[in-house]
Design a protein around this motif. Structure first.
Motif, short mmCIF file in Angstrom:
data_model
loop_
_atom_site.label_atom_id
_atom_site.label_comp_id
_atom_site.label_asym_id
_atom_site.label_seq_id
_atom_site.Cartn_x
_atom_site.Cartn_y
_atom_site.Cartn_z
N ILE A 61 40.95 40.61 43.16
CA ILE A 61 41.24 40.18 42.15
C ILE A 61 42.11 39.00 42.08
O ILE A 61 42.25 38.29 41.17
N MET A 62 43.24 39.10 42.27
CA MET A 62 43.89 38.25 42.65
C MET A 62 43.42 37.34 43.45
O MET A 62 43.73 36.37 42.89
N GLY A 63 42.72 37.21 44.37
CA GLY A 63 41.62 36.41 44.54
C GLY A 63 40.90 35.37 43.63
O GLY A 63 41.13 34.28 43.78
N LYS A 64 40.78 36.56 42.65
CA LYS A 64 39.91 35.52 41.56
C LYS A 64 40.66 34.66 40.60
O LYS A 64 40.18 33.70 40.23
N VAL A 65 42.33 35.26 40.58
CA VAL A 65 42.86 35.14 40.00
C VAL A 65 43.08 33.77 39.99
O VAL A 65 43.59 32.28 39.50
N HIS A 66 43.67 33.63 41.40
CA HIS A 66 43.94 32.50 42.47
C HIS A 66 43.22 31.39 42.24
O HIS A 66 43.53 30.10 42.48
N PHE A 67 41.47 32.06 42.62
CA PHE A 67 40.70 30.70 41.95
C PHE A 67 40.52 29.50 41.39
O PHE A 67 40.51 28.44 41.20
N TYR A 68 40.48 30.65 39.58
CA TYR A 68 40.77 30.06 38.90
C TYR A 68 41.71 29.09 38.91
O TYR A 68 41.51 27.91 37.41
N ARG A 69 42.77 28.95 39.35
CA ARG A 69 44.21 28.08 39.12
C ARG A 69 44.28 27.42 39.53
O ARG A 69 44.83 26.64 39.78
N GLY A 70 43.25 27.04 41.16
CA GLY A 70 43.07 26.27 41.64
C GLY A 70 44.49 26.08 43.33
O GLY A 70 44.60 25.31 43.86
#
Length: 381
Positions: A61-70
């Motif tokens: 889930i951390m990876g997903k959030v970092h994805f959205y944040r670029g």
């Protein structure tokens, strides 16, 4: 539901599981700060109690959030850790999700060939273990990256399968993504009715699940279709509305702002508004953005500059796209780079045999690749 679970959980492990569930929901609705705060608390408990599976879920889930944040490196690191813990825990499901996360991480840095490889691994593993939700969630993204490699027919088949499977298993998030990503694809091949139908269906699901960030994306994508239909005023209003929604979301402009601003530049009332939109988009890209923004924006920026006769700017954006895709060149990007340069040369008055031959080659390439709308300006030149 997970909030309620956290409030009644009798121990740290139960609260950890509830926090992870809450964070997953917040990641979808775009409330990323709270999601990361919860994941930080959950990680402390997972470390103390040596919860391998929870470690894998937290990092995913951390990876997903970092994805959205670029946040490219953070996204890559989190998903690598998720994969490591998933395999240690023996969870095929989270392993497949981590492979999907690694695909997104590669996608985020413009390495679409590497992203395709990870999506293939993810879907192959999910098919082997009948993980229908993971298949549905990843088919549309694999189709998106394959489209940049010129695989139009396989992209169409993938979008249709993704939307159908998500509907069959009642996975609203996978369905809304398949319809939204697939809907945007139809602009490339010039099927306006199909594209708008997919996007409007996606919008209904987006509003039902409360994914405000994706509502903004869907609105500006509808703006692109209005522009392609020739209604510049409606296109501009829809795109401005989409941008306003993105600005409300924590990571909205990082996730979709440059694409939206590229559409705004194309539908601008005047050259001043066009240049303002292009400048803001470039500032967002310079600060770090999601991979699709660079690829789509540079295409639109070239087109916007062709419209206003800014030939040097067309060349600059063509070079920027070439530089961005240098490590893993993409057939679609190579085509639009060559198209921009050829039309800029023609616009400057270069009408020699070599320029006309290049224009003809690009007309033929567009017909072969299915890039139907991009063919018009080439044929006219």
């Amino acid at each position: 539901a997970y909030r309620n679970a956290a409030s009644v959980a009798s121990g740290e492990v139960g609260r950890c599981e509830a926090w992870v569930g809450m964070a997953e929901g917040l990641a979808v609705t775009g409330e990323h700060r709270e999601a990361l705060d919860l994941l930080g608390k959950a990680l402390e408990v997972a470390l103390e109690h040596k919860l391998l599976l929870e470690h894998a879920r937290i990092y995913r889930i951390m990876g997903k959030v970092h994805f959205y944040r670029g946040q490219i490196e953070a996204c890559l690191e989190a998903n690598n850790l998720s994969l490591e813990f998933a395999r240690a825990a023996g969870s095929v499901e989270v392993e497949a999700q981590a492979l999907s996360g690694l695909a997104n991480a590669e996608y985020n840095r413009g390495r679409f060939l590497s992203a395709q490889d990870y999506f293939d691994q993810c879907i192959e593993l999910a098919r082997a273990h009948a993980l229908g939700r993971i298949i549905a969630a990843n088919l549309s993204m694999r189709s998106y990256v394959s489209c940049w490699q010129g695989s139009i027919e396989s992209a169409i088949a993938g979008y249709r399968e993704a939307a159908q499977q998500a509907e069959q298993i009642n996975d609203p998030r996978a369905q809304m993504m398949a319809l939204m990503i697939g809907g945007s694809f139809w602009a490339l091949v010039g099927d306006f009715e199909e594209g708008e139908k997919w996007l409007k269906k996606s919008m209904k699901i987006i509003r039902r699940v409360g994914a405000r960030l994706f509502e903004g994306v869907c609105v500006y994508l509808l703006g692109r279709f209005a522009l392609l239909r020739g209604d510049r005023d409606r296109a501009r209003k829809l795109t401005q509305k989409g941008i306003a929604i993105l600005r409300e979301c924590e990571s909205g402009m990082t996730f979709g702002g440059p694409i939206a601003l590229g559409i705004l530049a194309l539908s601008a009332e005047n050259e001043r508004q066009c240049h303002q939109a292009l400048a803001e988009a470039e500032a967002l890209l310079d600060a770090g953005s999601v991979g699709h923004n660079y690829l789509n924006f540079y295409e639109d920026a070239m087109e916007a500059c062709l419209q206003i006769g800014a030939w040097d700017e067309v060349e600059r954006y063509a070079q920027a796209l070439q530089d961005y895709t240098r490590s893993q060149p993409l057939p679609r990007s190579d085509y639009f780079i060559a198209r921009g340069r050829a039309l800029a040369a023609h616009g400057r008055g270069d009408r020699n045999a070599a320029t006309l031959a290049q224009l003809q080659r690009l007309v033929d390439a567009a017909a072969t690749s299915g890039f139907n709308l991009s063919q018009r300006a080439l044929a006219a030149a």
